[in-house]
Motif scaffolding. Structure first.
Motif, PDB file in Angstrom:
ATOM      1  N   SER A  17       1.208  -1.015  -0.011  1.00 51.68           N
ATOM      2  CA  SER A  17      -0.025  -0.156  -0.014  1.00 51.68           C
ATOM      3  C   SER A  17       0.695   0.628   0.044  1.00 51.68           C
ATOM      4  CB  SER A  17      -0.692  -0.479   1.275  1.00 51.68           C
ATOM      5  OG  SER A  17      -0.051   0.179   1.903  1.00 51.68           O
ATOM      6  N   GLN A  18       2.311   1.021   0.685  1.00 45.54           N
ATOM      7  CA  GLN A  18       3.042   2.580   0.879  1.00 45.54           C
ATOM      8  C   GLN A  18       3.496   2.402  -0.903  1.00 45.54           C
ATOM      9  OE1 GLN A  18       5.409   1.554   3.984  1.00 45.54           O
ATOM     10  NE2 GLN A  18       4.337   1.707   5.342  1.00 45.54           N
ATOM     11  N   GLN A  19       3.735   1.166  -1.017  1.00 41.65           N
ATOM     12  CA  GLN A  19       4.802   2.003  -2.719  1.00 41.65           C
ATOM     13  C   GLN A  19       3.442   2.297  -3.742  1.00 41.65           C
ATOM     14  OE1 GLN A  19       6.653  -2.078  -3.910  1.00 41.65           O
ATOM     15  NE2 GLN A  19       6.653  -2.395  -1.852  1.00 41.65           N
ATOM     16  N   VAL A  20       2.120   1.767  -4.023  1.00 39.93           N
ATOM     17  CA  VAL A  20       1.021   1.753  -4.603  1.00 39.93           C
ATOM     18  C   VAL A  20       0.508   3.140  -3.858  1.00 39.93           C
ATOM     19  CG1 VAL A  20       1.461   0.057  -5.467  1.00 39.93           C
ATOM     20  CG2 VAL A  20      -0.153  -0.031  -3.991  1.00 39.93           C
ATOM     21  N   GLY A  21       0.084   4.116  -3.032  1.00 35.03           N
ATOM     22  CA  GLY A  21      -0.582   4.993  -2.809  1.00 35.03           C
ATOM     23  C   GLY A  21      -1.601   4.379  -2.393  1.00 35.03           C
ATOM     24  N   ALA A  22      -2.179   3.105  -1.870  1.00 38.94           N
ATOM     25  CA  ALA A  22      -3.686   2.882  -1.628  1.00 38.94           C
ATOM     26  C   ALA A  22      -3.516   2.577  -0.142  1.00 38.94           C
ATOM     27  CB  ALA A  22      -3.505   1.511  -3.093  1.00 38.94           C
ATOM     28  N   VAL A  27      -5.416  -2.901  -1.238  1.00 36.14           N
ATOM     29  CA  VAL A  27      -4.739  -3.320  -2.006  1.00 36.14           C
ATOM     30  C   VAL A  27      -5.166  -5.026  -1.718  1.00 36.14           C
ATOM     31  CG1 VAL A  27      -2.045  -4.790  -1.778  1.00 36.14           C
ATOM     32  CG2 VAL A  27      -2.370  -2.190  -1.374  1.00 36.14           C
ATOM     33  N   ARG A  28      -5.623  -5.229  -0.505  1.00 29.69           N
ATOM     34  CA  ARG A  28      -5.960  -6.647   0.388  1.00 29.69           C
ATOM     35  C   ARG A  28      -7.185  -6.788  -1.265  1.00 29.69           C
ATOM     36  NH1 ARG A  28      -5.825  -4.759   5.165  1.00 29.69           N
ATOM     37  NH2 ARG A  28      -3.666  -5.705   5.972  1.00 29.69           N
ATOM     38  N   ALA A  29      -7.972  -5.943  -1.263  1.00 30.88           N
ATOM     39  CA  ALA A  29      -9.770  -6.509  -2.253  1.00 30.88           C
ATOM     40  C   ALA A  29      -8.964  -6.794  -3.265  1.00 30.88           C
ATOM     41  CB  ALA A  29     -10.536  -4.951  -2.174  1.00 30.88           C
ATOM     42  N   ALA A  30      -7.751  -5.372  -4.183  1.00 29.37           N
ATOM     43  CA  ALA A  30      -7.170  -5.692  -5.907  1.00 29.37           C
ATOM     44  C   ALA A  30      -7.354  -7.600  -5.614  1.00 29.37           C
ATOM     45  CB  ALA A  30      -6.764  -4.657  -5.649  1.00 29.37           C
TER      46      ALA A  30
END
Length: 64
Positions: A17-22, A27-30
């Motif tokens: 999440s820190q790497q992709v800004g989410a 992240v878990r949902a994706a």
């Protein structure tokens, strides 16, 4: 627990999440949305199943 649950449980969502800004939840949902289709395509392609430890990067290997 299924292999999918194992993979999702081992997912470093906070780090990703820190790497992709989410958010970690996004992240878990994706991952939960895409992994079933990805695993199905792998089965259809005849790819050999691997264990969770084989699939994880070395720093995560050996996780229960």
């Amino acid at each position: 627990m299924s292999a999918l649950d194992d993979i999702l449980g081992a997912l470093p969502a906070d780090s990703i999440s820190q790497q992709v800004g989410a958010s970690p939840e996004e992240v878990r949902a994706a991952a939960a949305a895409v992994l079933p289709a990805l695993l199905q395509r792998c089965r259809e392609a005849g790819l050999t199943p691997v264990t969770l430890n084989d699939a994880l990067p070395p720093r995560h290997a050996g996780m229960p």
